[in-house]
Scaffold this motif. Sequence first.
Motif, PDB file in Angstrom:
ATOM      1  N   LEU A   2       0.812  -1.206   0.000  1.00 26.18           N
ATOM      2  CA  LEU A   2       0.000   0.000   0.000  1.00 26.18           C
ATOM      3  C   LEU A   2       0.849   1.261   0.000  1.00 26.18           C
ATOM      4  CD1 LEU A   2      -2.794  -1.104   2.499  1.00 26.18           C
ATOM      5  CD2 LEU A   2      -2.888  -1.037   0.001  1.00 26.18           C
ATOM      6  N   ARG A  11      -0.379   1.084  -5.982  1.00 25.91           N
ATOM      7  CA  ARG A  11      -1.616   1.846  -5.830  1.00 25.91           C
ATOM      8  C   ARG A  11      -2.193   2.225  -7.188  1.00 25.91           C
ATOM      9  NH1 ARG A  11       1.299   4.692  -1.827  1.00 25.91           N
ATOM     10  NH2 ARG A  11       1.378   6.530  -3.196  1.00 25.91           N
ATOM     11  N   GLY A  12      -1.314   2.536  -8.138  1.00 23.75           N
ATOM     12  CA  GLY A  12      -1.802   2.820  -9.478  1.00 23.75           C
ATOM     13  C   GLY A  12      -2.464   1.605 -10.109  1.00 23.75           C
ATOM     14  N   ASP A  13      -1.845   0.418  -9.932  1.00 24.04           N
ATOM     15  CA  ASP A  13      -2.446  -0.811 -10.456  1.00 24.04           C
ATOM     16  C   ASP A  13      -3.771  -1.120  -9.751  1.00 24.04           C
ATOM     17  OD1 ASP A  13      -0.227  -0.987 -12.026  1.00 24.04           O
ATOM     18  OD2 ASP A  13       0.780  -2.499 -10.792  1.00 24.04           O
ATOM     19  N   PHE A  14      -3.818  -0.866  -8.453  1.00 26.23           N
ATOM     20  CA  PHE A  14      -5.031  -1.157  -7.677  1.00 26.23           C
ATOM     21  C   PHE A  14      -6.197  -0.297  -8.159  1.00 26.23           C
ATOM     22  CE2 PHE A  14      -7.843  -0.382  -4.066  1.00 26.23           C
ATOM     23  CZ  PHE A  14      -8.117  -1.677  -3.648  1.00 26.23           C
ATOM     24  N   TRP A  15      -5.966   1.009  -8.270  1.00 27.62           N
ATOM     25  CA  TRP A  15      -7.046   1.898  -8.691  1.00 27.62           C
ATOM     26  C   TRP A  15      -7.380   1.699 -10.162  1.00 27.62           C
ATOM     27  CZ3 TRP A  15      -9.983   3.340  -5.112  1.00 27.62           C
ATOM     28  CH2 TRP A  15      -9.484   3.688  -3.845  1.00 27.62           C
ATOM     29  N   ALA A  16      -6.413   1.302 -10.976  1.00 25.03           N
ATOM     30  CA  ALA A  16      -6.717   0.962 -12.368  1.00 25.03           C
ATOM     31  C   ALA A  16      -7.637  -0.250 -12.439  1.00 25.03           C
ATOM     32  CB  ALA A  16      -5.422   0.690 -13.138  1.00 25.03           C
ATOM     33  N   THR A  17      -7.398  -1.225 -11.565  1.00 26.89           N
ATOM     34  CA  THR A  17      -8.262  -2.399 -11.514  1.00 26.89           C
ATOM     35  C   THR A  17      -9.680  -2.014 -11.094  1.00 26.89           C
ATOM     36  OG1 THR A  17      -6.365  -3.779 -10.930  1.00 26.89           O
ATOM     37  CG2 THR A  17      -8.548  -4.685 -10.496  1.00 26.89           C
ATOM     38  N   ILE A  18      -9.793  -1.143 -10.092  1.00 22.21           N
ATOM     39  CA  ILE A  18     -11.118  -0.687  -9.658  1.00 22.21           C
ATOM     40  C   ILE A  18     -11.826   0.052 -10.788  1.00 22.21           C
ATOM     41  CG2 ILE A  18     -12.347   0.785  -8.023  1.00 22.21           C
ATOM     42  CD1 ILE A  18     -11.203  -1.691  -6.742  1.00 22.21           C
ATOM     43  N   TRP A  19     -11.101   0.944 -11.471  1.00 17.90           N
ATOM     44  CA  TRP A  19     -11.715   1.722 -12.542  1.00 17.90           C
ATOM     45  C   TRP A  19     -12.176   0.828 -13.690  1.00 17.90           C
ATOM     46  CZ3 TRP A  19     -10.873   2.406 -17.724  1.00 17.90           C
ATOM     47  CH2 TRP A  19     -11.570   3.461 -18.326  1.00 17.90           C
ATOM     48  N   THR A  29     -12.898  -2.318 -13.573  1.00 17.77           N
ATOM     49  CA  THR A  29     -14.018  -3.149 -13.127  1.00 17.77           C
ATOM     50  C   THR A  29     -15.328  -2.375 -13.159  1.00 17.77           C
ATOM     51  OG1 THR A  29     -12.525  -4.437 -11.702  1.00 17.77           O
ATOM     52  CG2 THR A  29     -14.887  -4.560 -11.238  1.00 17.77           C
ATOM     53  N   LEU A  35     -12.110  -7.929  -2.374  1.00 13.26           N
ATOM     54  CA  LEU A  35     -12.986  -7.186  -3.274  1.00 13.26           C
ATOM     55  C   LEU A  35     -14.047  -8.094  -3.890  1.00 13.26           C
ATOM     56  CD1 LEU A  35     -10.320  -4.990  -5.120  1.00 13.26           C
ATOM     57  CD2 LEU A  35     -11.895  -4.266  -3.317  1.00 13.26           C
TER      58      LEU A  35
END
Length: 307
Positions: free
Chosen positions: A78, A84-92, A94, A284
């Motif tokens: 974290l 963090r960029g990969d995490f938020w890219a995955t959320i976006w 999805t 998630l």
Amino acid sequence: MVIPKATRWRNFRRSGLAMLVASIPVIFIAIFVGIPALMAIAFSLGYTGGPNATISLLDQSLVSTDHGITFAVYAHLLGDASFRGDFWATIWVTLASVALIVAVGWSLALYLRFARGRLVHILSSLYLVPLFIPVVIASYAIVTFWNAHGYMSALVEDILHLPFDGFGYTLFGVVLGQLWVNIPFSVLLLASGLRNVPDALIESARDVGASFPTILLRIIVPLNMLPTIIVATFTGIGVLGSFTIPYLTGPNAPTLLGVTMARFFQAFNEPQQAAAMAVLVFILAAGLGAVYVWANVSSNRRGGAAQ
């Protein structure tokens, strides 16, 4: 009435045999999925002994603890801006994929339900085509079609004389790939739900002067909320853990967590960090699964109350 001992023994054997047969899938999943999943969770929390001893030898940045658990691996992830960029890219990706798939699925399902003509019969077969095309081939086709030097780029530049960089190797290209793969499932489920809406109910609403948008919002959508939630949750879970489409059609950075996990495990020799990412993806996905369970329970309660 006293049941004879022989009858009770026979019933016990039958019930025991039925329970054994029914428990075989559960035992299989527990051995080949459940236990490895628990060990992966423990590995991400610092347990490097037992079954995790061998994989621990490969990790170049191992975090180990002899007593209790540690969240150092998660804190390191974290704190990494790249993760963090990969995490938020995955959320976006999805959220965008789910929204687009639900919108397109509803549009096609409504057209197949209420339209008439030859085009309806053609579309009822065409939307199933992605089921019979391997994901790898579809991904390469999407990149070729939407790339900066692909068919769409040439078409836009030749006809409109406008520059078009395309969607190949972009996050939106990943969304388009997810749409292609998931549209058959969404249309099948939504169209099945729309077919269960009684024609008499729709005609009654029309007789009292209700317009189609009113019928859609007041009758059709509420009666098909459960199929919509199923499509959204199953699609979201699939996108969260996807690998092939984001690997072949997405950018090098940021990437979806499925690709990031593979890189950490294979290229960076950091399986512990990959396991921690898998746990985050599971959390998630479990949230989406909870929404699915809640929708089913609510639907069953409403059905029982209506009866």
